[in-house]
Write a protein that holds these residues in place. Structure first.
Motif, short mmCIF file in Angstrom:
data_model
loop_
_atom_site.label_atom_id
_atom_site.label_comp_id
_atom_site.label_asym_id
_atom_site.label_seq_id
_atom_site.Cartn_x
_atom_site.Cartn_y
_atom_site.Cartn_z
N ASP A 229 33.76 47.05 49.81
CA ASP A 229 33.25 46.26 48.60
C ASP A 229 34.46 45.21 48.41
O ASP A 229 34.23 44.16 47.66
CB ASP A 229 33.03 47.20 47.41
CG ASP A 229 31.77 48.00 47.42
OD1 ASP A 229 31.28 47.68 48.54
OD2 ASP A 229 31.71 49.07 46.83
N ASN A 230 35.74 45.39 48.76
CA ASN A 230 36.86 44.45 48.26
C ASN A 230 36.91 43.37 49.36
O ASN A 230 37.93 42.46 48.94
CB ASN A 230 37.94 45.39 48.29
CG ASN A 230 39.13 44.79 47.49
OD1 ASN A 230 38.93 43.89 46.59
ND2 ASN A 230 40.35 45.06 47.91
N ASP B 42 34.62 51.58 48.70
CA ASP B 42 35.69 50.96 48.12
C ASP B 42 36.37 49.76 48.76
O ASP B 42 36.41 48.70 48.45
CB ASP B 42 36.50 51.61 47.19
CG ASP B 42 35.68 52.56 46.23
OD1 ASP B 42 34.67 52.26 45.91
OD2 ASP B 42 36.70 53.62 45.98
N SER C 51 40.58 40.13 51.84
CA SER C 51 40.74 41.29 50.68
C SER C 51 40.75 40.27 49.42
O SER C 51 41.21 39.34 49.10
CB SER C 51 41.91 42.20 50.78
OG SER C 51 41.89 42.83 49.59
N ALA C 52 39.84 40.81 48.38
CA ALA C 52 39.82 40.16 47.12
C ALA C 52 41.19 40.17 46.38
O ALA C 52 41.44 39.29 45.76
CB ALA C 52 38.76 40.61 46.26
N ASP C 53 41.73 41.19 46.63
CA ASP C 53 43.15 41.41 46.08
C ASP C 53 44.02 40.17 46.73
O ASP C 53 45.13 40.12 45.73
CB ASP C 53 43.90 42.76 46.39
CG ASP C 53 42.90 43.94 46.06
OD1 ASP C 53 42.34 43.66 44.94
OD2 ASP C 53 43.34 44.95 46.56
#
Length: 100
Positions: free
Chosen positions: A6-7, A3, A51-53
């Motif tokens: 993936d981010n 996870d 990070s995509a976040d």
């Protein structure tokens, strides 16, 4: 663990995603530089990852006071490195003098 991986995105992936969604042209280098400046960038070997976040933080406009603070931090870092180098030289000189 998967996870987390993936981010993560490369600056190129983020730049392409911004262009696709808004039409705004932005380079991967610009993405990387801003992420690095904001402390969002991660580097593993030669790979640059973000990070995509953290993408919303990259899109946030930097104010003049943000830029001023970054310059002040950079200046303080430079002064600290210069002072450490001066201390190292002085210590080397003292140690060289003791050996003679």
């Amino acid at each position: 663990m998967t996870d987390l991986l993936d981010n993560l995105r490369t600056p190129l992936q983020i730049a392409e995603r911004i262009k696709a969604s808004s039409g705004a042209h932005i380079t991967a280098r610009t993405v990387w530089e801003k992420a690095k400046r904001l402390g969002l960038a991660k580097k593993i070997g030669r790979s640059m990852l973000i990070s995509a976040d953290d993408i919303p933080l990259l899109l946030k406009e930097e104010t003049k006071s943000d830029k001023r603070q970054q310059r002040e931090n950079k200046t303080a870092d430079f002064k600290q490195k210069r002072n450490l180098a001066t201390l190292r030289k002085a210590r080397l000189a003292r140690n060289k003098g003791k050996g003679e």
